[in-house]
Motif scaffolding. Structure first.
Motif, mmCIF file in Angstrom:
data_model
loop_
_atom_site.group_PDB
_atom_site.id
_atom_site.type_symbol
_atom_site.label_atom_id
_atom_site.label_comp_id
_atom_site.label_asym_id
_atom_site.label_seq_id
_atom_site.Cartn_x
_atom_site.Cartn_y
_atom_site.Cartn_z
ATOM 1 N N HIS A 264 0.841 -1.204 0.000
ATOM 2 C CA HIS A 264 0.000 0.000 0.000
ATOM 3 C C HIS A 264 0.875 1.252 0.000
ATOM 4 C CE1 HIS A 264 -3.072 -2.794 1.151
ATOM 5 N NE2 HIS A 264 -3.984 -1.837 1.174
ATOM 6 N N VAL A 265 0.636 2.128 -0.971
ATOM 7 C CA VAL A 265 1.365 3.394 -0.943
ATOM 8 C C VAL A 265 0.372 4.545 -0.939
ATOM 9 C CG1 VAL A 265 3.327 2.419 -2.214
ATOM 10 C CG2 VAL A 265 1.588 3.687 -3.446
ATOM 11 N N ALA A 266 0.812 5.660 -0.362
ATOM 12 C CA ALA A 266 0.016 6.889 -0.415
ATOM 13 C C ALA A 266 0.797 7.911 -1.214
ATOM 14 C CB ALA A 266 -0.238 7.414 0.999
ATOM 15 N N TRP B 87 3.589 9.153 -10.802
ATOM 16 C CA TRP B 87 3.942 8.153 -9.772
ATOM 17 C C TRP B 87 2.802 7.153 -9.578
ATOM 18 C CZ3 TRP B 87 8.341 6.628 -8.143
ATOM 19 C CH2 TRP B 87 9.376 7.484 -7.757
ATOM 20 N N SER B 88 1.557 7.628 -9.676
ATOM 21 C CA SER B 88 0.432 6.726 -9.393
ATOM 22 C C SER B 88 0.436 5.564 -10.396
ATOM 23 C CB SER B 88 -0.905 7.479 -9.404
ATOM 24 O OG SER B 88 -1.187 7.940 -10.689
ATOM 25 N N LEU B 89 0.823 5.849 -11.617
ATOM 26 C CA LEU B 89 0.900 4.784 -12.618
ATOM 27 C C LEU B 89 2.064 3.834 -12.322
ATOM 28 C CD1 LEU B 89 0.066 3.368 -15.161
ATOM 29 C CD2 LEU B 89 1.013 5.235 -16.504
ATOM 30 N N VAL B 90 3.195 4.399 -11.892
ATOM 31 C CA VAL B 90 4.362 3.559 -11.559
ATOM 32 C C VAL B 90 3.968 2.493 -10.546
ATOM 33 C CG1 VAL B 90 6.615 3.557 -10.370
ATOM 34 C CG2 VAL B 90 6.070 5.365 -12.028
ATOM 35 N N ARG C 108 0.676 0.027 -11.729
ATOM 36 C CA ARG C 108 0.936 -1.012 -12.740
ATOM 37 C C ARG C 108 1.833 -2.106 -12.179
ATOM 38 N NH1 ARG C 108 4.853 2.492 -16.821
ATOM 39 N NH2 ARG C 108 6.554 2.654 -15.348
ATOM 40 N N ALA C 109 2.519 -1.813 -11.061
ATOM 41 C CA ALA C 109 3.353 -2.843 -10.428
ATOM 42 C C ALA C 109 2.543 -3.672 -9.439
ATOM 43 C CB ALA C 109 4.543 -2.190 -9.737
ATOM 44 N N GLY C 110 1.238 -3.388 -9.334
ATOM 45 C CA GLY C 110 0.383 -4.216 -8.491
ATOM 46 C C GLY C 110 0.136 -3.677 -7.096
ATOM 47 N N LEU C 111 0.605 -2.460 -6.797
ATOM 48 C CA LEU C 111 0.403 -1.908 -5.457
ATOM 49 C C LEU C 111 -0.900 -1.110 -5.400
ATOM 50 C CD1 LEU C 111 3.520 -2.476 -5.604
ATOM 51 C CD2 LEU C 111 3.757 -0.708 -3.896
ATOM 52 N N ASP C 112 -1.513 -1.088 -4.213
ATOM 53 C CA ASP C 112 -2.689 -0.250 -4.012
ATOM 54 C C ASP C 112 -2.234 1.177 -3.740
ATOM 55 O OD1 ASP C 112 -4.742 -2.097 -4.353
ATOM 56 O OD2 ASP C 112 -4.256 -2.985 -2.407
ATOM 57 N N VAL C 113 -2.826 2.100 -4.469
ATOM 58 C CA VAL C 113 -2.377 3.495 -4.416
ATOM 59 C C VAL C 113 -3.504 4.375 -3.906
ATOM 60 C CG1 VAL C 113 -1.551 5.431 -5.816
ATOM 61 C CG2 VAL C 113 -0.884 3.088 -6.411
ATOM 62 N N MET C 114 -3.255 5.056 -2.807
ATOM 63 C CA MET C 114 -4.235 6.007 -2.291
ATOM 64 C C MET C 114 -3.665 7.400 -2.529
ATOM 65 S SD MET C 114 -7.139 5.803 -1.050
ATOM 66 C CE MET C 114 -7.922 4.900 0.235
ATOM 67 N N THR C 115 -4.396 8.249 -3.239
ATOM 68 C CA THR C 115 -3.852 9.573 -3.555
ATOM 69 C C THR C 115 -4.575 10.642 -2.766
ATOM 70 O OG1 THR C 115 -5.404 10.054 -5.350
ATOM 71 C CG2 THR C 115 -3.433 8.802 -5.926
ATOM 72 N N TYR C 116 -3.860 11.732 -2.485
ATOM 73 C CA TYR C 116 -4.509 12.874 -1.823
ATOM 74 C C TYR C 116 -3.953 14.168 -2.387
ATOM 75 C CZ TYR C 116 -5.640 16.550 1.377
ATOM 76 O OH TYR C 116 -6.075 17.748 1.880
ATOM 77 N N ASP C 117 -4.849 15.073 -2.724
ATOM 78 C CA ASP C 117 -4.450 16.419 -3.146
ATOM 79 C C ASP C 117 -5.584 17.354 -2.725
ATOM 80 O OD1 ASP C 117 -2.425 17.520 -5.770
ATOM 81 O OD2 ASP C 117 -3.932 18.833 -4.817
ATOM 82 N N PRO C 118 -5.265 18.448 -2.022
ATOM 83 C CA PRO C 118 -6.327 19.342 -1.554
ATOM 84 C C PRO C 118 -7.024 20.069 -2.707
ATOM 85 C CG PRO C 118 -4.170 20.284 -1.053
ATOM 86 C CD PRO C 118 -3.932 18.910 -1.601
ATOM 87 N N ASN C 119 -6.352 20.125 -3.846
ATOM 88 C CA ASN C 119 -6.950 20.774 -5.013
ATOM 89 C C ASN C 119 -7.850 19.750 -5.732
ATOM 90 O OD1 ASN C 119 -7.379 21.457 -7.740
ATOM 91 N ND2 ASN C 119 -5.595 22.834 -7.716
ATOM 92 N N GLY C 120 -9.142 20.023 -5.720
ATOM 93 C CA GLY C 120 -10.110 19.080 -6.282
ATOM 94 C C GLY C 120 -9.807 18.711 -7.728
ATOM 95 N N ASN C 121 -9.310 19.672 -8.496
ATOM 96 C CA ASN C 121 -9.008 19.378 -9.907
ATOM 97 C C ASN C 121 -7.907 18.341 -10.033
ATOM 98 O OD1 ASN C 121 -10.856 21.112 -10.946
ATOM 99 N ND2 ASN C 121 -9.416 22.848 -11.028
ATOM 100 N N ALA D 199 -8.231 0.218 -11.199
ATOM 101 C CA ALA D 199 -8.973 -0.130 -9.978
ATOM 102 C C ALA D 199 -8.100 0.014 -8.740
ATOM 103 C CB ALA D 199 -9.495 -1.563 -10.091
ATOM 104 N N ARG D 200 -6.787 0.008 -8.924
ATOM 105 C CA ARG D 200 -5.897 0.110 -7.753
ATOM 106 C C ARG D 200 -5.607 1.565 -7.368
ATOM 107 N NH1 ARG D 200 -3.677 -4.780 -9.937
ATOM 108 N NH2 ARG D 200 -2.136 -3.700 -11.173
ATOM 109 N N VAL D 201 -6.049 2.535 -8.189
ATOM 110 C CA VAL D 201 -5.774 3.953 -7.880
ATOM 111 C C VAL D 201 -7.024 4.574 -7.267
ATOM 112 C CG1 VAL D 201 -5.119 6.196 -8.825
ATOM 113 C CG2 VAL D 201 -4.189 4.090 -9.830
ATOM 114 N N LYS D 202 -6.909 5.001 -6.010
ATOM 115 C CA LYS D 202 -8.081 5.564 -5.332
ATOM 116 C C LYS D 202 -7.769 6.980 -4.861
ATOM 117 C CE LYS D 202 -10.181 1.251 -4.216
ATOM 118 N NZ LYS D 202 -9.082 0.267 -4.338
ATOM 119 N N VAL D 203 -8.819 7.782 -4.817
ATOM 120 C CA VAL D 203 -8.661 9.172 -4.394
ATOM 121 C C VAL D 203 -9.217 9.308 -2.978
ATOM 122 C CG1 VAL D 203 -9.279 11.564 -4.898
ATOM 123 C CG2 VAL D 203 -8.871 9.947 -6.783
#
Ligand SMILES: NC(=O)c1ccc[n+]([C@@H]2O[C@H](COP(=O)([O-])OP(=O)(O)OC[C@H]3O[C@@H](n4cnc5c(N)ncnc54)[C@H](O)[C@@H]3O)[C@@H](O)[C@H]2O)c1
Length: 313
Positions: A3-5, A16-19, A22-35, A67-71
């Motif tokens: 799991h990476v954030a 980075w989220s694609l890196v 695509r390697a099979g890790l679950d990615v949780m992203t956060y950015d205060p800017n909605g766009n 499916a592994r990239v979540k916001v």
């Protein structure tokens, strides 16, 4: 690690989220800017489609990667369960200094890595309770197409954090180099700085035009440097290898280095002159398409390089 954030999903964070995904890790992203937060999934979808359109084989369907990239809706939610955090917020020390105490609330075993291009980790992690898990992992943009990363520990970074981070970078297909200690510009920008200083000097002194400097690289040095570095290059350029090369040409290079020793500013006039040259080749309105073209070429060359590294020639 599974799991990476990703904290900050602008230009570099999105790639980075694609890196990681695509390697099979679950990615949780956060950015205060909605766009930016909304764009990260679009970016991954478009980049995967781009790779597929070029016939670059994927290991699994795009939907499985997506499916592994979540916001995440908050920083806390992004950090929850993350074993590794890649921070990619703007390159301003006060922004990083304000953010790291919040990141430091993650469990102490979570690695906190910064994408910073030039700030040493010691500039924004000194006062943290768990500063031993902080370091720099500097990518070259865009990291999903350019594998090199520079791993730069602060004086207080634990050795096992450097080890685990190096292993993670290898696991996700990046190519890490490990600096023994902090130094301005790390390695890549120090090398680039030496080259740019000379490129500007050659134009300023009216030796050649900007386009010719670019071609000296793209049709000259760059062809070898695409797959080998400067040391291996000179090792192959004398029958008996590097020692002979240095005996023959060392004095010449030393003389050149002395001529190059005085740093010059990139004056507005000089920059304007080079910009005029560049705009005759690519008008400002065509820059976005030229960037997409660069990324398509990078993706294609990445496949060629992989074939070479797998024993093709
Ligand atoms: N762009 C490059 O070529 C490049 C290459 C290598 C490294 N880097 C480094 O990566 C980092 C990010 O650069 P970038 O070009 O992606 O910048 P960017 O401006 O494109 O993205 C930064 C993102 O961080 C977000 N952000 C701001 N404050 C935040 C906070 N407190 N928490 C979470 N997100 C926050 C912004 O909304 C924005 O979306 C910088 O340190 C930069 O030096 C950039």
């Amino acid at each position: 690690m599974t799991h990476v954030a990703l904290v900050g999903t602008g230009v570099v964070g999105a790639s980075w989220s694609l890196v990681f995904a695509r390697a099979g890790l679950d990615v949780m992203t956060y950015d205060p800017n909605g766009n930016a937060a909304g764009r990260v999934v679009d970016f991954v979808r478009a980049a995967l489609a781009d790779l597929a359109a070029q016939g670059i084989p994927a290991r699994e369907p795009a939907d499985a990667v997506l499916a592994r990239v979540k916001v995440a809706g908050s920083l806390e939610a992004a950090l929850d369960g993350a074993q590794y955090v890649q921070e990619s917020v703007p390159e301003r020390v006060e922004i990083k200094r304000a953010l790291y105490p919040l990141l430091d609330s993650a469990p102490p075993s979570t690695v906190l890595a910064s994408s910073t291009s030039g700030l040493p980790a010691s500039a924004f992690t000194e006062g943290l309770t768990h500063r031993a898990r902080c370091l720099v992992v500097h990518p070259i943009n865009p990291p999903h197409l350019i594998p090199l990363v520079e791993i730069v520990p602060a004086p207080w970074t634990a050795t096992d954090v450097v080890e685990r981070t190096t292993a993670l970078m290898r696991q996700v297909g990046q190519s890490p180099i490990r600096l023994r200690r902090e130094i301005n510009g790390f390695v890549v920008n120090r090398l680039q700085s030496a080259l740019l200083a000379e490129a500007f000097r050659l134009v300023e002194d009216d030796i050649v035009q900007a386009e010719e400097v670019d071609r000296a690289m793209s049709d000259g040095l760059g062809l070898r440097w695409f797959f080998m570095g400067p040391f291996e290059t000179i090792d192959l350029n004398a029958s008996n290898g590097i020692a002979e090369y240095c005996r023959n040409l060392g004095p010449m290079y030393h003389g050149l280095a002395r001529e190059q020793a005085d740093p010059r500013e990139w004056t507005e006039a000089l920059v304007a002159r080079i910009e005029r040259d560049l705009r005759t080749q690519v008008p400002a309105s065509a820059l976005p398409e030229r960037r997409s073209w660069r990324d398509r070429v990078l993706a294609y060359l990445g496949t060629v390089k992989q074939r070479v590294e797998n024993g093709g020639s």
